[in-house]
Scaffold this motif. Sequence first.
Motif, PDB file in Angstrom:
ATOM      1  N   GLY A  26       0.809  -1.210   0.000  1.00 27.76           N
ATOM      2  CA  GLY A  26       0.000   0.000   0.000  1.00 27.76           C
ATOM      3  C   GLY A  26       0.846   1.264   0.000  1.00 27.76           C
ATOM      4  O   GLY A  26       1.649   1.478   0.893  1.00 27.76           O
ATOM      5  N   THR A  27       0.682   2.079  -1.000  1.00 26.90           N
ATOM      6  CA  THR A  27       1.404   3.342  -1.089  1.00 26.90           C
ATOM      7  C   THR A  27       0.448   4.401  -1.610  1.00 26.90           C
ATOM      8  O   THR A  27      -0.583   4.099  -2.195  1.00 26.90           O
ATOM      9  CB  THR A  27       2.617   3.236  -2.040  1.00 26.90           C
ATOM     10  OG1 THR A  27       2.149   2.811  -3.325  1.00 26.90           O
ATOM     11  CG2 THR A  27       3.628   2.227  -1.533  1.00 26.90           C
ATOM     12  N   THR A  28       0.808   5.663  -1.415  1.00 26.40           N
ATOM     13  CA  THR A  28      -0.087   6.734  -1.833  1.00 26.40           C
ATOM     14  C   THR A  28       0.541   7.640  -2.870  1.00 26.40           C
ATOM     15  O   THR A  28      -0.147   8.438  -3.483  1.00 26.40           O
ATOM     16  CB  THR A  28      -0.496   7.580  -0.624  1.00 26.40           C
ATOM     17  OG1 THR A  28       0.680   8.106   0.011  1.00 26.40           O
ATOM     18  CG2 THR A  28      -1.246   6.738   0.390  1.00 26.40           C
ATOM     19  N   ALA A  29       1.855   7.557  -3.073  1.00 23.93           N
ATOM     20  CA  ALA A  29       2.522   8.450  -4.012  1.00 23.93           C
ATOM     21  C   ALA A  29       2.508   7.853  -5.411  1.00 23.93           C
ATOM     22  O   ALA A  29       1.939   6.799  -5.663  1.00 23.93           O
ATOM     23  CB  ALA A  29       3.950   8.721  -3.540  1.00 23.93           C
ATOM     24  N   TYR A 126       9.664  -4.005   2.326  1.00 19.49           N
ATOM     25  CA  TYR A 126       9.816  -5.291   3.012  1.00 19.49           C
ATOM     26  C   TYR A 126       9.713  -5.103   4.519  1.00 19.49           C
ATOM     27  O   TYR A 126       9.014  -5.857   5.218  1.00 19.49           O
ATOM     28  CB  TYR A 126      11.163  -5.907   2.636  1.00 19.49           C
ATOM     29  CG  TYR A 126      11.573  -7.084   3.492  1.00 19.49           C
ATOM     30  CD1 TYR A 126      11.000  -8.346   3.305  1.00 19.49           C
ATOM     31  CD2 TYR A 126      12.551  -6.945   4.481  1.00 19.49           C
ATOM     32  CE1 TYR A 126      11.386  -9.425   4.091  1.00 19.49           C
ATOM     33  CE2 TYR A 126      12.946  -8.018   5.259  1.00 19.49           C
ATOM     34  CZ  TYR A 126      12.354  -9.264   5.062  1.00 19.49           C
ATOM     35  OH  TYR A 126      12.742 -10.327   5.841  1.00 19.49           O
ATOM     36  N   LEU A 127      10.399  -4.097   5.044  1.00 13.91           N
ATOM     37  CA  LEU A 127      10.329  -3.826   6.484  1.00 13.91           C
ATOM     38  C   LEU A 127       8.904  -3.474   6.903  1.00 13.91           C
ATOM     39  O   LEU A 127       8.432  -3.911   7.964  1.00 13.91           O
ATOM     40  CB  LEU A 127      11.295  -2.702   6.847  1.00 13.91           C
ATOM     41  CG  LEU A 127      12.783  -3.034   6.688  1.00 13.91           C
ATOM     42  CD1 LEU A 127      13.622  -1.780   6.832  1.00 13.91           C
ATOM     43  CD2 LEU A 127      13.225  -4.085   7.703  1.00 13.91           C
ATOM     44  N   GLN A 128       8.210  -2.718   6.094  1.00  9.42           N
ATOM     45  CA  GLN A 128       6.822  -2.387   6.406  1.00  9.42           C
ATOM     46  C   GLN A 128       5.932  -3.630   6.340  1.00  9.42           C
ATOM     47  O   GLN A 128       4.997  -3.775   7.138  1.00  9.42           O
ATOM     48  CB  GLN A 128       6.322  -1.305   5.457  1.00  9.42           C
ATOM     49  CG  GLN A 128       7.019   0.030   5.665  1.00  9.42           C
ATOM     50  CD  GLN A 128       6.528   1.100   4.722  1.00  9.42           C
ATOM     51  OE1 GLN A 128       5.375   1.083   4.282  1.00  9.42           O
ATOM     52  NE2 GLN A 128       7.393   2.054   4.400  1.00  9.42           N
ATOM     53  N   HIS A 129       6.238  -4.523   5.401  1.00  9.05           N
ATOM     54  CA  HIS A 129       5.516  -5.790   5.294  1.00  9.05           C
ATOM     55  C   HIS A 129       5.630  -6.604   6.584  1.00  9.05           C
ATOM     56  O   HIS A 129       4.691  -7.330   6.957  1.00  9.05           O
ATOM     57  CB  HIS A 129       6.074  -6.561   4.090  1.00  9.05           C
ATOM     58  CG  HIS A 129       6.144  -8.046   4.243  1.00  9.05           C
ATOM     59  ND1 HIS A 129       5.066  -8.872   4.067  1.00  9.05           N
ATOM     60  CD2 HIS A 129       7.194  -8.866   4.549  1.00  9.05           C
ATOM     61  CE1 HIS A 129       5.430 -10.136   4.263  1.00  9.05           C
ATOM     62  NE2 HIS A 129       6.707 -10.154   4.557  1.00  9.05           N
ATOM     63  N   LEU A 130       6.746  -6.450   7.295  1.00 11.47           N
ATOM     64  CA  LEU A 130       6.937  -7.152   8.566  1.00 11.47           C
ATOM     65  C   LEU A 130       6.166  -6.493   9.713  1.00 11.47           C
ATOM     66  O   LEU A 130       6.071  -7.062  10.794  1.00 11.47           O
ATOM     67  CB  LEU A 130       8.424  -7.203   8.920  1.00 11.47           C
ATOM     68  CG  LEU A 130       9.332  -7.961   7.953  1.00 11.47           C
ATOM     69  CD1 LEU A 130      10.786  -7.832   8.383  1.00 11.47           C
ATOM     70  CD2 LEU A 130       8.928  -9.435   7.846  1.00 11.47           C
ATOM     71  N   PHE A 132       6.757  -3.047  10.580  1.00 12.67           N
ATOM     72  CA  PHE A 132       7.433  -1.856  11.077  1.00 12.67           C
ATOM     73  C   PHE A 132       6.780  -0.611  10.467  1.00 12.67           C
ATOM     74  O   PHE A 132       6.705  -0.455   9.257  1.00 12.67           O
ATOM     75  CB  PHE A 132       8.923  -1.915  10.744  1.00 12.67           C
ATOM     76  CG  PHE A 132       9.644  -2.991  11.516  1.00 12.67           C
ATOM     77  CD1 PHE A 132       9.949  -2.799  12.850  1.00 12.67           C
ATOM     78  CD2 PHE A 132       9.965  -4.199  10.914  1.00 12.67           C
ATOM     79  CE1 PHE A 132      10.582  -3.791  13.589  1.00 12.67           C
ATOM     80  CE2 PHE A 132      10.597  -5.202  11.636  1.00 12.67           C
ATOM     81  CZ  PHE A 132      10.910  -5.007  12.975  1.00 12.67           C
ATOM     82  N   GLY A 133       6.278   0.239  11.353  1.00 13.66           N
ATOM     83  CA  GLY A 133       5.529   1.408  10.916  1.00 13.66           C
ATOM     84  C   GLY A 133       4.037   1.231  11.083  1.00 13.66           C
ATOM     85  O   GLY A 133       3.266   2.170  10.878  1.00 13.66           O
ATOM     86  N   SER A 134       3.614   0.022  11.497  1.00 12.59           N
ATOM     87  CA  SER A 134       2.191  -0.223  11.774  1.00 12.59           C
ATOM     88  C   SER A 134       2.079  -0.900  13.138  1.00 12.59           C
ATOM     89  O   SER A 134       1.938  -0.248  14.154  1.00 12.59           O
ATOM     90  CB  SER A 134       1.548  -1.053  10.656  1.00 12.59           C
ATOM     91  OG  SER A 134       2.298  -2.235  10.409  1.00 12.59           O
ATOM     92  N   ALA A 135       2.182  -2.223  13.179  1.00 11.49           N
ATOM     93  CA  ALA A 135       2.130  -2.922  14.461  1.00 11.49           C
ATOM     94  C   ALA A 135       3.362  -2.648  15.311  1.00 11.49           C
ATOM     95  O   ALA A 135       3.306  -2.683  16.544  1.00 11.49           O
ATOM     96  CB  ALA A 135       1.989  -4.428  14.223  1.00 11.49           C
ATOM     97  N   LEU A 136       4.482  -2.370  14.660  1.00  7.48           N
ATOM     98  CA  LEU A 136       5.746  -2.086  15.342  1.00  7.48           C
ATOM     99  C   LEU A 136       6.195  -0.678  14.981  1.00  7.48           C
ATOM    100  O   LEU A 136       5.711  -0.081  14.021  1.00  7.48           O
ATOM    101  CB  LEU A 136       6.812  -3.112  14.925  1.00  7.48           C
ATOM    102  CG  LEU A 136       6.483  -4.568  15.252  1.00  7.48           C
ATOM    103  CD1 LEU A 136       7.423  -5.507  14.507  1.00  7.48           C
ATOM    104  CD2 LEU A 136       6.556  -4.815  16.760  1.00  7.48           C
TER     105      LEU A 136
END
Length: 340
Positions: A26-29, A126-130, A132-136
């Motif tokens: 998911g991206t917005t740009a 990939y980090l966001q998929h894990l 990071f930036g949401s649950a972490l």
Amino acid sequence: MRRSLTLIGVAVTAALISTTPAASAGTTAGTAAATVFAPNPVQTLGRQDLTDAKDADLPVFAGAYRRVTLTDLDGTGRLAGRYVIVKSSTGKAATTVDGAFPAWHRDADQFEQVMGYYWVTTAQLYLQHLGFGSALRPVNQRQIELRIDQYGGDNSFFRDDKANISLGKGGVDDAEDAEVIVHEYGHSVQDGQVPGFGTTLESGSIGEAFGDYLAVAVTSWATGTPTLTPEACVADWDSTSYTSTAPHCLRRLDGNKHYPADVIGEVHADGEIWSRALWDIRTGLGDTRATTLIVEAQFSFTPDITFAAAAQATVDTAQRLYGTAAANTARAAFAARGIL
């Protein structure tokens, strides 16, 4: 300045564009189609006999190119976006034509610029998929500057004082190998978590090891586990310029070095002790849980952390996130290397 690599150191269907992890996150740009190696021609083609040939776009490379979607662009038509801005001192800056980047190949400077943008962004996604930036908590969600071919030697490095990455052009241009790009991004990740990370031999070795580990984790996530080359082999295209035996590897994640007997006082070599432990955690827990706890643990590191302290922090994080069985897997991996 942290020197990270040394001298020891086709077309596809539109379905690939829509299903590639970096494209589907998911991206917005803005987005734009572009052509890359995914992750490099040695892995894609299974050819250990490939050579740089002075950047020539030989027919053998045809099957290694992939059409992908760049995400998180700022809409200016340049390689600038949410997580990276690309700068190059060779060739014209890559810009879009009718909303897409032309299908440059390796004989064009713009190809490496596109590679840099795509793989840094993919590593962040990939980090966001894990989680990071949401649950972490977020990890390195900042725009970094990526300098392509601005270092003449066969080396690349991350500068923590300026938060930028420089990719060299000696031998195989470093930006032609996704695993070199992501390795350097690994240093940026750790610096974002712990500013100034890697001030001692052991912490510096952890940094090199994590960069190698992240390079393999990201490229396997984005393009699938390689079947024609060993997954544990890092930068198998770039390393063709300075290794004489096959498979060509800058370093490997599955070596058998042991602490302290195999410590030689060089961060890249000593890092193979740490990276093997990370590899064993990944083997035992799977990529998602292993990389999540490995990255999360790094928030508790210090710039000069020791192997033992970092290993214990990683075990503690495994316990906190996933329980006793995961902690035991992590502890066993470090114990097998002599670290715990």
